[in-house]
Scaffold this motif. Sequence first.
Motif, PDB file in Angstrom:
ATOM      1  N   ALA A   1       0.815  -1.123  -0.011  1.00 19.15           N
ATOM      2  CA  ALA A   1      -0.107  -0.024   0.198  1.00 19.15           C
ATOM      3  C   ALA A   1       0.789   1.212  -0.104  1.00 19.15           C
ATOM      4  CB  ALA A   1      -1.044   0.109   1.274  1.00 19.15           C
ATOM      5  N   LEU A   2       1.850   1.206   0.817  1.00 17.78           N
ATOM      6  CA  LEU A   2       2.942   2.377   0.788  1.00 17.78           C
ATOM      7  C   LEU A   2       3.348   2.633  -0.481  1.00 17.78           C
ATOM      8  CD1 LEU A   2       4.436   2.131   4.292  1.00 17.78           C
ATOM      9  CD2 LEU A   2       3.134   4.295   3.295  1.00 17.78           C
ATOM     10  N   HIS A   3       4.081   1.314  -1.040  1.00 14.28           N
ATOM     11  CA  HIS A   3       4.717   1.900  -2.316  1.00 14.28           C
ATOM     12  C   HIS A   3       3.624   2.179  -3.400  1.00 14.28           C
ATOM     13  CE1 HIS A   3       7.703  -1.352  -0.617  1.00 14.28           C
ATOM     14  NE2 HIS A   3       8.570  -0.352  -1.094  1.00 14.28           N
ATOM     15  N   HIS A   4       2.396   1.554  -3.331  1.00 13.15           N
ATOM     16  CA  HIS A   4       1.509   1.922  -4.373  1.00 13.15           C
ATOM     17  C   HIS A   4       1.133   3.348  -4.432  1.00 13.15           C
ATOM     18  CE1 HIS A   4      -2.325   1.595  -6.831  1.00 13.15           C
ATOM     19  NE2 HIS A   4      -1.423   0.856  -7.731  1.00 13.15           N
ATOM     20  N   ALA A   5       1.131   3.736  -3.107  1.00 14.15           N
ATOM     21  CA  ALA A   5       0.578   5.327  -2.751  1.00 14.15           C
ATOM     22  C   ALA A   5       1.416   6.185  -3.380  1.00 14.15           C
ATOM     23  CB  ALA A   5       0.158   5.496  -1.678  1.00 14.15           C
ATOM     24  N   SER A   6       2.762   5.424  -3.199  1.00 12.95           N
ATOM     25  CA  SER A   6       3.913   6.532  -3.491  1.00 12.95           C
ATOM     26  C   SER A   6       4.085   6.656  -4.966  1.00 12.95           C
ATOM     27  CB  SER A   6       5.276   5.935  -3.081  1.00 12.95           C
ATOM     28  OG  SER A   6       5.335   5.657  -1.463  1.00 12.95           O
ATOM     29  N   TYR A   7       3.567   5.921  -5.742  1.00 15.02           N
ATOM     30  CA  TYR A   7       3.610   6.049  -7.140  1.00 15.02           C
ATOM     31  C   TYR A   7       2.161   6.433  -7.766  1.00 15.02           C
ATOM     32  CZ  TYR A   7       8.003   3.677  -7.237  1.00 15.02           C
ATOM     33  OH  TYR A   7       9.563   3.336  -7.227  1.00 15.02           O
ATOM     34  N   ARG A   8       1.391   7.179  -7.185  1.00 19.34           N
ATOM     35  CA  ARG A   8       0.190   7.429  -7.235  1.00 19.34           C
ATOM     36  C   ARG A   8       0.091   8.439  -8.701  1.00 19.34           C
ATOM     37  NH1 ARG A   8       1.046  10.397  -2.683  1.00 19.34           N
ATOM     38  NH2 ARG A   8       1.453  12.360  -2.782  1.00 19.34           N
ATOM     39  N   ASP A   9       1.115   9.132  -9.128  1.00 19.37           N
ATOM     40  CA  ASP A   9       1.127   9.904 -10.174  1.00 19.37           C
ATOM     41  C   ASP A   9       1.625   9.495 -11.609  1.00 19.37           C
ATOM     42  OD1 ASP A   9      -0.004  12.158  -8.565  1.00 19.37           O
ATOM     43  OD2 ASP A   9       1.942  12.803  -7.876  1.00 19.37           O
ATOM     44  N   CYS A  10       1.866   8.135 -11.185  1.00 18.61           N
ATOM     45  CA  CYS A  10       2.540   7.414 -12.474  1.00 18.61           C
ATOM     46  C   CYS A  10       1.563   6.598 -13.208  1.00 18.61           C
ATOM     47  CB  CYS A  10       3.770   6.519 -12.025  1.00 18.61           C
ATOM     48  SG  CYS A  10       4.905   7.227 -11.069  1.00 18.61           S
ATOM     49  N   GLU A  11       1.738   6.296 -14.357  1.00 19.45           N
ATOM     50  CA  GLU A  11       0.921   5.441 -15.158  1.00 19.45           C
ATOM     51  C   GLU A  11       0.766   4.003 -14.848  1.00 19.45           C
ATOM     52  OE1 GLU A  11       1.050   5.960 -19.247  1.00 19.45           O
ATOM     53  OE2 GLU A  11       1.203   7.959 -19.138  1.00 19.45           O
ATOM     54  N   ARG A  12       2.089   3.484 -14.482  1.00 17.58           N
ATOM     55  CA  ARG A  12       2.208   2.081 -14.066  1.00 17.58           C
ATOM     56  C   ARG A  12       3.384   1.960 -13.093  1.00 17.58           C
ATOM     57  NH1 ARG A  12       3.705  -1.618 -19.025  1.00 17.58           N
ATOM     58  NH2 ARG A  12       5.589  -0.208 -19.067  1.00 17.58           N
ATOM     59  N   MET A  13       3.462   0.962 -12.394  1.00 18.58           N
ATOM     60  CA  MET A  13       4.608   0.907 -11.562  1.00 18.58           C
ATOM     61  C   MET A  13       5.058  -0.741 -11.760  1.00 18.58           C
ATOM     62  SD  MET A  13       3.241   0.400  -7.561  1.00 18.58           S
ATOM     63  CE  MET A  13       4.636  -0.340  -7.004  1.00 18.58           C
ATOM     64  N   ALA A  14       6.397  -0.950 -11.487  1.00 16.68           N
ATOM     65  CA  ALA A  14       6.998  -2.200 -11.521  1.00 16.68           C
ATOM     66  C   ALA A  14       7.196  -3.008 -10.409  1.00 16.68           C
ATOM     67  CB  ALA A  14       8.374  -2.168 -12.269  1.00 16.68           C
ATOM     68  N   SER A  15       7.074  -4.205 -10.256  1.00 17.57           N
ATOM     69  CA  SER A  15       7.074  -4.701  -8.887  1.00 17.57           C
ATOM     70  C   SER A  15       7.414  -6.406  -9.103  1.00 17.57           C
ATOM     71  CB  SER A  15       5.917  -4.719  -8.197  1.00 17.57           C
ATOM     72  OG  SER A  15       6.054  -5.727  -6.960  1.00 17.57           O
ATOM     73  N   PHE A  16       8.361  -6.782  -8.486  1.00 22.49           N
ATOM     74  CA  PHE A  16       8.678  -8.230  -8.640  1.00 22.49           C
ATOM     75  C   PHE A  16       7.708  -9.156  -7.973  1.00 22.49           C
ATOM     76  CE2 PHE A  16      12.971  -6.089  -9.189  1.00 22.49           C
ATOM     77  CZ  PHE A  16      13.335  -6.509 -10.292  1.00 22.49           C
ATOM     78  N   ASP A  17       6.793  -8.578  -7.418  1.00 25.58           N
ATOM     79  CA  ASP A  17       5.725  -9.372  -6.705  1.00 25.58           C
ATOM     80  C   ASP A  17       4.486  -8.943  -7.448  1.00 25.58           C
ATOM     81  OD1 ASP A  17       4.196 -11.022  -4.920  1.00 25.58           O
ATOM     82  OD2 ASP A  17       4.083  -9.446  -3.478  1.00 25.58           O
ATOM     83  N   ALA A  18       4.662  -8.745  -8.948  1.00 23.22           N
ATOM     84  CA  ALA A  18       3.400  -8.286  -9.585  1.00 23.22           C
ATOM     85  C   ALA A  18       2.601  -9.222  -9.758  1.00 23.22           C
ATOM     86  CB  ALA A  18       4.102  -7.965 -11.127  1.00 23.22           C
ATOM     87  N   ARG A  19       2.550 -10.605  -9.716  1.00 22.91           N
ATOM     88  CA  ARG A  19       1.623 -11.655  -9.786  1.00 22.91           C
ATOM     89  C   ARG A  19       0.363 -11.405  -8.785  1.00 22.91           C
ATOM     90  NH1 ARG A  19       3.154 -17.625 -10.929  1.00 22.91           N
ATOM     91  NH2 ARG A  19       0.760 -17.666 -11.388  1.00 22.91           N
ATOM     92  N   LYS A  20       0.915 -11.375  -7.517  1.00 17.80           N
ATOM     93  CA  LYS A  20      -0.042 -11.388  -6.205  1.00 17.80           C
ATOM     94  C   LYS A  20      -0.586  -9.919  -6.304  1.00 17.80           C
ATOM     95  CE  LYS A  20      -0.102 -12.231  -1.422  1.00 17.80           C
ATOM     96  NZ  LYS A  20       0.598 -12.768  -0.234  1.00 17.80           N
ATOM     97  N   PHE A  21       0.658  -9.000  -6.142  1.00 19.50           N
ATOM     98  CA  PHE A  21       0.201  -7.758  -5.824  1.00 19.50           C
ATOM     99  C   PHE A  21      -0.445  -7.040  -6.981  1.00 19.50           C
ATOM    100  CE2 PHE A  21       2.767  -3.426  -5.899  1.00 19.50           C
ATOM    101  CZ  PHE A  21       1.480  -2.487  -5.119  1.00 19.50           C
ATOM    102  N   GLY A  22       0.005  -7.163  -8.301  1.00 21.44           N
ATOM    103  CA  GLY A  22      -0.593  -6.703  -9.217  1.00 21.44           C
ATOM    104  C   GLY A  22      -2.077  -7.230  -9.639  1.00 21.44           C
ATOM    105  N   ARG A  23      -2.401  -8.514  -9.482  1.00 22.80           N
ATOM    106  CA  ARG A  23      -3.779  -9.058  -9.474  1.00 22.80           C
ATOM    107  C   ARG A  23      -4.788  -8.403  -8.376  1.00 22.80           C
ATOM    108  NH1 ARG A  23      -2.920 -15.014  -8.556  1.00 22.80           N
ATOM    109  NH2 ARG A  23      -1.005 -14.606  -9.286  1.00 22.80           N
ATOM    110  N   ARG A  24      -4.067  -8.274  -7.163  1.00 20.28           N
ATOM    111  CA  ARG A  24      -4.908  -7.498  -6.140  1.00 20.28           C
ATOM    112  C   ARG A  24      -5.259  -6.093  -6.529  1.00 20.28           C
ATOM    113  NH1 ARG A  24      -2.580  -9.037  -0.772  1.00 20.28           N
ATOM    114  NH2 ARG A  24      -3.430 -10.783  -1.308  1.00 20.28           N
TER     115      ARG A  24
END
Length: 67
Positions: free
Chosen positions: A30-53
């Motif tokens: 949640a903190l990482h995602h909120a930090s990128y709130r002004d971006c179109e996309r964000m990269a994460s090595f946990d994109a399967r679980k995190f990205g799906r959520r």
Amino acid sequence: LGLAHVMVEDRETLSQALARREAGLDMADALHHASYRDCERMASFDARKFGRRVKRLGLLPRVFAPI
């Protein structure tokens, strides 16, 4: 956060992260995602679980796995 002796560096990011935590993200995501709130996309090595959520909750920015 309402205590006089508590200083918050970025109140908007923290408030958004707490709301996303209540929506179902874990606090670190949640903190990482909120930090990128002004971006179109964000990269994460946990994109399967995190990205799906994030997608299921209809949150922006979308999360993808870097290759």
